[in-house]
Design an enzyme around this catalytic site. Sequence first.
Site, PDB file in Angstrom:
ATOM      1  N   HIS A  75      -3.321  46.279  34.012  1.00  0.00           N
ATOM      2  CA  HIS A  75      -2.271  46.137  32.985  1.00  0.00           C
ATOM      3  C   HIS A  75      -0.986  45.621  33.602  1.00  0.00           C
ATOM      4  O   HIS A  75      -0.788  45.681  34.818  1.00  0.00           O
ATOM      5  CB  HIS A  75      -2.002  47.443  32.232  1.00  0.00           C
ATOM      6  CG  HIS A  75      -1.532  48.597  33.094  1.00  0.00           C
ATOM      7  ND1 HIS A  75      -2.394  49.495  33.673  1.00  0.00           N
ATOM      8  CD2 HIS A  75      -0.287  48.984  33.465  1.00  0.00           C
ATOM      9  CE1 HIS A  75      -1.705  50.402  34.349  1.00  0.00           C
ATOM     10  NE2 HIS A  75      -0.415  50.106  34.251  1.00  0.00           N
ATOM     11  N   HIS A 107       6.066  47.027  36.210  1.00  0.00           N
ATOM     12  CA  HIS A 107       5.082  46.951  37.292  1.00  0.00           C
ATOM     13  C   HIS A 107       3.823  46.249  36.820  1.00  0.00           C
ATOM     14  O   HIS A 107       3.614  46.046  35.628  1.00  0.00           O
ATOM     15  CB  HIS A 107       4.739  48.338  37.855  1.00  0.00           C
ATOM     16  CG  HIS A 107       4.077  49.297  36.905  1.00  0.00           C
ATOM     17  ND1 HIS A 107       4.767  50.175  36.108  1.00  0.00           N
ATOM     18  CD2 HIS A 107       2.765  49.515  36.625  1.00  0.00           C
ATOM     19  CE1 HIS A 107       3.911  50.895  35.394  1.00  0.00           C
ATOM     20  NE2 HIS A 107       2.681  50.511  35.678  1.00  0.00           N
ATOM     21  N   GLU A 167       1.110  49.010  41.070  1.00  0.00           N
ATOM     22  CA  GLU A 167       0.298  50.204  40.889  1.00  0.00           C
ATOM     23  C   GLU A 167      -1.144  49.843  41.231  1.00  0.00           C
ATOM     24  O   GLU A 167      -1.615  48.771  40.850  1.00  0.00           O
ATOM     25  CB  GLU A 167       0.384  50.665  39.420  1.00  0.00           C
ATOM     26  CG  GLU A 167      -0.441  51.897  39.091  1.00  0.00           C
ATOM     27  CD  GLU A 167      -0.305  52.321  37.622  1.00  0.00           C
ATOM     28  OE1 GLU A 167       0.138  51.514  36.794  1.00  0.00           O
ATOM     29  OE2 GLU A 167      -0.674  53.474  37.328  1.00  0.00           O
TER      30      GLU A 167
END
Length: 134
Positions: free
Chosen positions: A7, A79, A130
Amino acid sequence: MLGRLNHVAIAVPDLEAGCRVYKSMLGATVSEPQAEPDHGVTVVFVELPNTKVELLEPLGENSPIQAFLDKSPAGGIHHVCYEVDDIIAARDHLKQEGARVLGDGEPKTGAHGKPVLFLHPKDFCGTLVELEQA
Ligand code: CO
């Protein structure tokens, strides 16, 4: 080591307004808001054919995205999340390479119930990264 783009997370000052943009203007499928007090955010998932966009709104007083929104009041990309097969092996490799893992370096359970880690933006082209174990 890197797998799929899981994502892209976008911090927003107003989740309802962000949902309207993705639902009404862009015609995407947007989930119901999900409060995640442990992470200091309320999140919605925008489902795309090949990945997801997550809209993050601060929740509570010590939200980790509040400082970001103080600097970028209109919101912005917070992020990107990449999948890895083995998050411990990925972490150990990155530490060997001199990258900084945020927090205590131990994976936490992320928004999808899977182990995640965050990597220092200064070591990754100015972008908070991440890693999620797929
Ligand atoms: Co994320």
